[in-house]
Write a protein that holds these residues in place. Structure first.
Motif, PDB file in Angstrom:
ATOM      1  N   ALA A  25      27.453  14.288 -13.972  1.00  0.00           N
ATOM      2  CA  ALA A  25      28.667  14.373 -13.935  1.00  0.00           C
ATOM      3  C   ALA A  25      29.724  13.342 -12.793  1.00  0.00           C
ATOM      4  O   ALA A  25      29.657  12.809 -13.488  1.00  0.00           O
ATOM      5  CB  ALA A  25      29.313  15.543 -13.041  1.00  0.00           C
ATOM      6  N   ALA A  26      28.385  13.397 -11.711  1.00  0.00           N
ATOM      7  CA  ALA A  26      29.217  12.416 -10.789  1.00  0.00           C
ATOM      8  C   ALA A  26      29.171  10.909 -11.506  1.00  0.00           C
ATOM      9  O   ALA A  26      29.770  10.383 -11.686  1.00  0.00           O
ATOM     10  CB  ALA A  26      28.554  12.396  -9.496  1.00  0.00           C
ATOM     11  N   VAL A  27      27.801  10.020 -12.023  1.00  0.00           N
ATOM     12  CA  VAL A  27      28.018   9.103 -12.498  1.00  0.00           C
ATOM     13  C   VAL A  27      28.918   9.051 -13.672  1.00  0.00           C
ATOM     14  O   VAL A  27      28.896   7.984 -13.154  1.00  0.00           O
ATOM     15  CB  VAL A  27      26.468   9.108 -12.924  1.00  0.00           C
ATOM     16  N   ARG A  28      28.891  10.060 -14.697  1.00  0.00           N
ATOM     17  CA  ARG A  28      29.463   9.920 -15.225  1.00  0.00           C
ATOM     18  C   ARG A  28      31.134   9.664 -14.935  1.00  0.00           C
ATOM     19  O   ARG A  28      31.902   8.646 -15.425  1.00  0.00           O
ATOM     20  CB  ARG A  28      29.758  11.105 -16.465  1.00  0.00           C
ATOM     21  N   ALA A  29      31.448  10.713 -13.950  1.00  0.00           N
ATOM     22  CA  ALA A  29      32.793  10.078 -13.840  1.00  0.00           C
ATOM     23  C   ALA A  29      32.579   8.685 -12.928  1.00  0.00           C
ATOM     24  O   ALA A  29      34.343   7.886 -13.063  1.00  0.00           O
ATOM     25  CB  ALA A  29      32.900  11.023 -12.391  1.00  0.00           C
ATOM     26  N   ALA A  30      32.366   8.403 -12.480  1.00  0.00           N
ATOM     27  CA  ALA A  30      31.781   6.497 -11.419  1.00  0.00           C
ATOM     28  C   ALA A  30      31.925   6.368 -12.152  1.00  0.00           C
ATOM     29  O   ALA A  30      32.786   4.769 -12.596  1.00  0.00           O
ATOM     30  CB  ALA A  30      30.576   6.522 -11.065  1.00  0.00           C
ATOM     31  N   PRO A  76      34.970   0.420 -11.645  1.00  0.00           N
ATOM     32  CA  PRO A  76      36.029   0.934 -12.542  1.00  0.00           C
ATOM     33  C   PRO A  76      37.100   2.228 -12.082  1.00  0.00           C
ATOM     34  O   PRO A  76      38.109   1.744 -12.173  1.00  0.00           O
ATOM     35  CB  PRO A  76      34.956   1.712 -13.082  1.00  0.00           C
ATOM     36  N   ALA A  77      37.001   2.453 -10.025  1.00  0.00           N
ATOM     37  CA  ALA A  77      37.936   3.181  -9.642  1.00  0.00           C
ATOM     38  C   ALA A  77      39.191   2.312  -9.914  1.00  0.00           C
ATOM     39  O   ALA A  77      40.251   3.085  -9.853  1.00  0.00           O
ATOM     40  CB  ALA A  77      37.020   4.136  -8.606  1.00  0.00           C
ATOM     41  N   LEU A  78      38.692   1.752  -9.414  1.00  0.00           N
ATOM     42  CA  LEU A  78      39.876   0.412  -8.617  1.00  0.00           C
ATOM     43  C   LEU A  78      40.791  -0.014  -9.781  1.00  0.00           C
ATOM     44  O   LEU A  78      42.624   0.331 -10.001  1.00  0.00           O
ATOM     45  CB  LEU A  78      39.442  -1.205  -8.406  1.00  0.00           C
ATOM     46  N   ARG A 112      44.940  12.461  -5.327  1.00  0.00           N
ATOM     47  CA  ARG A 112      44.668  13.019  -4.390  1.00  0.00           C
ATOM     48  C   ARG A 112      44.757  14.073  -5.700  1.00  0.00           C
ATOM     49  O   ARG A 112      43.474  15.578  -5.432  1.00  0.00           O
ATOM     50  CB  ARG A 112      45.504  13.722  -3.305  1.00  0.00           C
ATOM     51  N   SER A 113      45.878  14.776  -6.104  1.00  0.00           N
ATOM     52  CA  SER A 113      45.600  15.800  -6.564  1.00  0.00           C
ATOM     53  C   SER A 113      45.576  15.719  -8.404  1.00  0.00           C
ATOM     54  O   SER A 113      44.597  17.075  -8.734  1.00  0.00           O
ATOM     55  CB  SER A 113      47.601  15.979  -6.743  1.00  0.00           C
ATOM     56  N   GLN A 114      45.149  14.329  -8.622  1.00  0.00           N
ATOM     57  CA  GLN A 114      44.577  13.974 -10.121  1.00  0.00           C
ATOM     58  C   GLN A 114      43.374  13.827 -10.179  1.00  0.00           C
ATOM     59  O   GLN A 114      42.854  13.315 -11.306  1.00  0.00           O
ATOM     60  CB  GLN A 114      46.055  13.711 -10.864  1.00  0.00           C
ATOM     61  N   ARG A 115      42.603  12.987  -9.121  1.00  0.00           N
ATOM     62  CA  ARG A 115      41.765  12.513  -9.470  1.00  0.00           C
ATOM     63  C   ARG A 115      41.158  12.410  -7.576  1.00  0.00           C
ATOM     64  O   ARG A 115      40.934  11.546  -6.785  1.00  0.00           O
ATOM     65  CB  ARG A 115      41.979  11.026  -9.431  1.00  0.00           C
ATOM     66  N   PRO A 116      39.757  14.219  -7.333  1.00  0.00           N
ATOM     67  CA  PRO A 116      39.664  14.164  -6.661  1.00  0.00           C
ATOM     68  C   PRO A 116      38.923  13.818  -6.307  1.00  0.00           C
ATOM     69  O   PRO A 116      37.541  13.391  -5.609  1.00  0.00           O
ATOM     70  CB  PRO A 116      39.404  15.886  -6.645  1.00  0.00           C
ATOM     71  N   GLY A 117      37.755  12.868  -7.384  1.00  0.00           N
ATOM     72  CA  GLY A 117      36.670  12.223  -7.251  1.00  0.00           C
ATOM     73  C   GLY A 117      36.812  10.809  -6.475  1.00  0.00           C
ATOM     74  O   GLY A 117      36.241   9.878  -5.999  1.00  0.00           O
ATOM     75  N   ILE A 118      38.027  10.805  -6.901  1.00  0.00           N
ATOM     76  CA  ILE A 118      38.471   8.795  -5.751  1.00  0.00           C
ATOM     77  C   ILE A 118      39.188   9.182  -4.640  1.00  0.00           C
ATOM     78  O   ILE A 118      39.338  10.182  -4.439  1.00  0.00           O
ATOM     79  CB  ILE A 118      39.460   8.285  -6.325  1.00  0.00           C
ATOM     80  N   GLN A 119      38.670   8.609  -2.974  1.00  0.00           N
ATOM     81  CA  GLN A 119      38.467   7.875  -2.460  1.00  0.00           C
ATOM     82  C   GLN A 119      39.619   6.607  -1.973  1.00  0.00           C
ATOM     83  O   GLN A 119      39.294   5.551  -2.464  1.00  0.00           O
ATOM     84  CB  GLN A 119      37.421   8.507  -1.597  1.00  0.00           C
ATOM     85  N   ASP A 175      33.700   6.296 -15.395  1.00  0.00           N
ATOM     86  CA  ASP A 175      35.079   6.366 -16.161  1.00  0.00           C
ATOM     87  C   ASP A 175      35.347   5.732 -15.611  1.00  0.00           C
ATOM     88  O   ASP A 175      36.880   6.227 -15.846  1.00  0.00           O
ATOM     89  CB  ASP A 175      35.066   7.743 -16.893  1.00  0.00           C
ATOM     90  N   GLY A 176      35.599   5.726 -13.884  1.00  0.00           N
ATOM     91  CA  GLY A 176      36.622   5.745 -13.041  1.00  0.00           C
ATOM     92  C   GLY A 176      37.006   6.223 -12.865  1.00  0.00           C
ATOM     93  O   GLY A 176      37.971   6.973 -11.906  1.00  0.00           O
ATOM     94  N   GLU A 177      36.743   8.002 -12.884  1.00  0.00           N
ATOM     95  CA  GLU A 177      37.381   9.005 -12.512  1.00  0.00           C
ATOM     96  C   GLU A 177      36.248   9.240 -10.953  1.00  0.00           C
ATOM     97  O   GLU A 177      36.394  10.530 -10.072  1.00  0.00           O
ATOM     98  CB  GLU A 177      37.035  10.468 -13.054  1.00  0.00           C
ATOM     99  N   ALA A 178      36.130   8.416 -10.475  1.00  0.00           N
ATOM    100  CA  ALA A 178      34.942   8.442  -8.865  1.00  0.00           C
ATOM    101  C   ALA A 178      34.965   7.797  -8.104  1.00  0.00           C
ATOM    102  O   ALA A 178      34.224   6.520  -8.910  1.00  0.00           O
ATOM    103  CB  ALA A 178      33.534   9.551  -8.829  1.00  0.00           C
TER     104      ALA A 178
END
Length: 298
Positions: A80-85, A281-283, A114-121, A87-90
């Motif tokens: 899931a973490a790899v898929r999120a990354a 992708p997160a950018l 912080r509220s909608q994309r918790p996988g992005i720091q 997709d830009g969600e991590a």
């Protein structure tokens, strides 16, 4: 011990029936039985007591249930973490922002992420002026720069995130403090508080251009290191200050009033800049959020 063996083991442990476990895994029963036997051989112990009528876990089998579930859960989280990354969600995005005018936008963006994309720091760094933020971007020390620039390096992409306009900050005692709009020519005899006229500084450049178009040279009575200091000097009646409508929206001093400037459009829009070759992708997810917030804020 591999993932297929753990999945087979848990299916049999939960069903306690090889036929039902095989149906659940969409495999034939003989290969499933061979997988369990191989796992038992690898571990050197029996995991099931089985006969023609029943299947039950041995003590070794019961001990394996918890760790097997944890291992498969960890695998699912990793996938899931790899898929999120992808997709830009991590991921991790660094943002350098410049000036008081950006604070509301940056704060809103931080709340949304912080509220909608918790996988992005996000890593946020404040700069006094836009040029240092652009320098950090070009050097690879940040991923997004927020500011106002008349020149964008070739290796950088930029897009307007918040339209803006020029206003004049005046002390509330100024003769024009009650005006709905004013022209720069009306301030030809006034002193100005300016920001430092360093290379790439947009506001000092706009003051010089506007004054030149109105046939006067602005009287710079003091140079302030940043916008907040400039507004404090305006409040102290040291001079007036050419600034931005977005600054006015963030200002809180009741002794400073902001009057829109009646002049031809000047490009002072806030831009987000990023390196063209950045494939994070997160950018781009963060940029989309920033564009949406910027249009609402502006």
């Amino acid at each position: 011990m591999d993932v297929a063996q753990l999945r087979a083991f848990l299916a049999v442990a939960e069903e306690l029936h090889f036929g039902r476990a095989a149906e659940r895994l969409h495999v034939a029963q003989p290969p499933l039985s061979r997988t369990i036997k191989q796992l038992e051989h690898d571990l050197g112990t029996r995991l099931f007591d089985r006969n023609t009528r029943s299947v039950r876990l041995t003590s070794s089998g019961q001990a394996l249930v918890g760790p097997a579930k944890e291992a498969l859960d960890a695998l699912r989280r990793a996938e899931a973490a790899v898929r999120a990354a992808d997709d830009g969600e991590a991921g991790f995005v660094r943002i350098a922002f410049a000036g008081l005018s950006t604070h509301r936008l940056v704060a809103g963006l931080a709340r949304v992420v912080r509220s909608q994309r918790p996988g992005i720091q996000l890593e946020l760094s404040s700069q006094n002026f836009a040029q240092p933020a652009m320098k950090k971007l070009v050097q690879g020390d940040t991923d997004i720069a927020l500011g106002r620039w008349d020149v964008i390096p070739a290796e950088v992409s930029a897009q307007v995130v918040m339209p803006d306009s020029l206003v004049v900050a005046l002390p509330d005692t100024h003769r024009l403090a009650g005006a709905r709009r004013l022209s720069i020519a009306q301030l030809a005899g006034d002193g100005f508080v300016s920001l430092p006229p360093h290379e790439g500084a947009v506001l000092p450049d706009r003051l010089r251009r506007l004054a030149y178009d109105s046939s006067f040279v602005p009287d710079i009575v003091q140079v302030a290191p940043d916008t907040q200091t400039a507004l404090a000097l305006v409040s102290a009646e040291v001079g007036c200050h050419l600034t931005l409508a977005s600054v006015a929206r963030n200002a809180t001093d009741p002794t400073v009033v902001f009057v829109p400037l009646d002049t031809s459009p000047q490009d002072v829009d806030l831009r987000a800049a990023w390196r063209r070759d950045d494939v994070n992708p997160a950018l781009h997810v963060v940029l989309e959020d920033m564009l949406r917030l910027g249009s609402a804020t502006g």
